[in-house]
Scaffold this motif. Structure first.
Motif, short mmCIF file in Angstrom:
data_model
loop_
_atom_site.label_atom_id
_atom_site.label_comp_id
_atom_site.label_asym_id
_atom_site.label_seq_id
_atom_site.Cartn_x
_atom_site.Cartn_y
_atom_site.Cartn_z
N LEU A 14 42.29 55.17 34.00
CA LEU A 14 42.02 54.83 35.63
C LEU A 14 41.78 53.33 35.48
O LEU A 14 42.19 52.63 36.45
N LEU A 15 40.66 53.06 34.82
CA LEU A 15 40.57 51.70 34.84
C LEU A 15 41.54 50.68 34.43
O LEU A 15 41.83 49.46 35.05
N GLU A 16 42.06 51.04 33.50
CA GLU A 16 43.32 50.06 32.86
C GLU A 16 44.37 50.16 34.00
O GLU A 16 44.94 49.08 34.42
N GLY A 17 44.68 51.03 34.81
CA GLY A 17 45.61 51.19 35.75
C GLY A 17 45.27 50.45 37.07
O GLY A 17 46.07 49.65 37.51
N ILE A 18 43.85 50.37 37.24
CA ILE A 18 43.48 49.64 38.35
C ILE A 18 43.49 48.24 38.30
O ILE A 18 43.71 47.31 38.91
N LYS A 19 43.27 47.78 36.84
CA LYS A 19 43.33 46.60 36.64
C LYS A 19 44.68 46.10 36.70
O LYS A 19 44.90 44.89 37.16
N LYS A 20 45.64 46.65 36.26
CA LYS A 20 46.86 46.40 36.26
C LYS A 20 47.46 46.10 37.84
O LYS A 20 48.00 44.84 38.14
N ASP A 41 32.97 49.90 39.99
CA ASP A 41 32.88 48.73 40.98
C ASP A 41 33.24 47.32 40.58
O ASP A 41 33.79 46.49 41.38
N LYS A 42 33.09 46.96 39.34
CA LYS A 42 33.48 45.51 38.93
C LYS A 42 34.99 45.34 38.98
O LYS A 42 35.59 44.53 39.52
N VAL A 43 35.83 46.38 38.64
CA VAL A 43 37.31 46.22 38.41
C VAL A 43 37.72 46.33 39.95
O VAL A 43 38.86 45.66 40.17
N LEU A 44 37.04 47.22 40.78
CA LEU A 44 37.70 47.22 42.23
C LEU A 44 37.13 45.78 42.95
O LEU A 44 37.67 45.79 43.82
N GLY A 45 36.37 45.21 42.46
CA GLY A 45 35.88 43.93 43.08
C GLY A 45 34.79 44.20 44.26
O GLY A 45 34.92 43.41 45.41
N LEU A 46 34.14 45.42 44.20
CA LEU A 46 33.36 45.68 45.40
C LEU A 46 32.10 44.76 45.47
O LEU A 46 31.62 44.21 44.34
N LEU A 154 56.41 49.50 44.45
CA LEU A 154 54.91 49.86 44.20
C LEU A 154 55.08 51.39 43.08
O LEU A 154 53.98 51.24 42.38
N ILE A 155 56.01 52.17 43.64
CA ILE A 155 55.93 53.36 43.02
C ILE A 155 56.13 53.14 41.34
O ILE A 155 55.54 53.68 40.47
N ASN A 156 57.30 52.20 41.07
CA ASN A 156 57.54 51.77 39.77
C ASN A 156 56.30 51.02 39.07
O ASN A 156 56.34 51.31 37.74
N LEU A 157 55.60 50.32 39.65
CA LEU A 157 54.46 49.51 39.36
C LEU A 157 53.51 50.71 38.69
O LEU A 157 52.75 50.72 37.65
N ILE A 158 53.18 51.79 39.49
CA ILE A 158 52.33 52.89 39.40
C ILE A 158 52.63 53.39 37.98
O ILE A 158 52.03 53.99 37.19
N LYS A 159 53.99 53.82 38.01
CA LYS A 159 54.63 54.58 36.77
C LYS A 159 53.93 53.76 35.40
O LYS A 159 54.00 54.51 34.40
N GLU A 160 54.03 52.57 35.47
CA GLU A 160 53.61 51.64 34.32
C GLU A 160 52.23 51.82 33.81
O GLU A 160 51.90 51.40 32.91
N THR A 161 51.33 52.40 34.63
CA THR A 161 50.15 52.62 34.40
C THR A 161 49.60 53.49 33.77
O THR A 161 48.46 53.94 33.59
N ASN A 162 50.48 54.66 33.14
CA ASN A 162 50.28 55.80 32.50
C ASN A 162 49.68 56.89 33.42
O ASN A 162 48.73 57.50 33.20
#
Length: 174
Positions: A14-20, A41-46, A154-162
């Motif tokens: 999840l964290l790696e996918g959000i970073k991507k 929270d840091k990865v999301l930039g909250l 966006l769907i293709n990009l999400i698929k790249e995030t495992n």
């Protein structure tokens, strides 16, 4: 506006996918997790929460209320000699008033902060649950994205995030 739900099985993925997604300038609307994820929270930039500032203000308000209440009750309305201390001055009685001042400070701070949190988060009584997938309360992690254009990109990009599963708001409603 279309919604896309990306469901992950593990918090590290999840964290790696959000970073991507964030590195590709994709705005993430919400993340649902079954437990707190360290570093999310840091990865999301909250931004920093201002609830601590509210707690301090509520505590000061509780302290002022306690001092005014005891000053009126113990000095003006019903003066009593407590522990041999004179009853004509608030300053002479402060040592006996400290426990009450402390308790009202904590009481006001805790109760008003809970109410502030409930109304700020919109989870007051009668509010409808906003969880898009009930599995996020058990073992899944969900990222909610709102998209207007470039839907397939966006769907293709999400698929790249495992991602383990992708849903759209059309599929969710069915």
């Amino acid at each position: 506006m279309n919604k896309i739900y990306a469901i992950y099985d593990d918090e590290e993925i999840l964290l790696e996918g959000i970073k991507k997604l964030r590195s590709n300038k994709i705005k993430i609307k919400e993340v649902y997790t079954p437990f707190p994820v360290h570093g999310l929270d840091k990865v999301l930039g909250l931004k920093f929460s201002r609830l601590g500032i509210c707690a301090f203000i509520y505590g000061v308000f509780g302290l002022c209320f306690a001092m005014a209440m005891m000053g009126y009750m113990m000095i003006i309305d019903w003066p009593q000699i407590i522990g041999g201390k004179p009853n004509f001055s608030f300053m002479d009685n402060i040592p006996t008033f400290i426990p009450v001042m402390f308790e009202l400070t904590v009481l006001f701070s805790a109760h008003l902060l809970v109410l502030t949190y409930f109304f700020r988060s919109k989870i007051f009584p009668g509010a409808k649950a906003k969880n898009p997938d009930p599995r996020t309360t058990d073992d899944k992690f969900l990222v909610e994205l709102h998209v207007d254009d470039n839907y397939s990109d966006l769907i293709n990009l999400i698929k790249e995030t495992n991602v383990s599963e992708i849903k759209t708001n059309d599929e969710k409603d069915n």
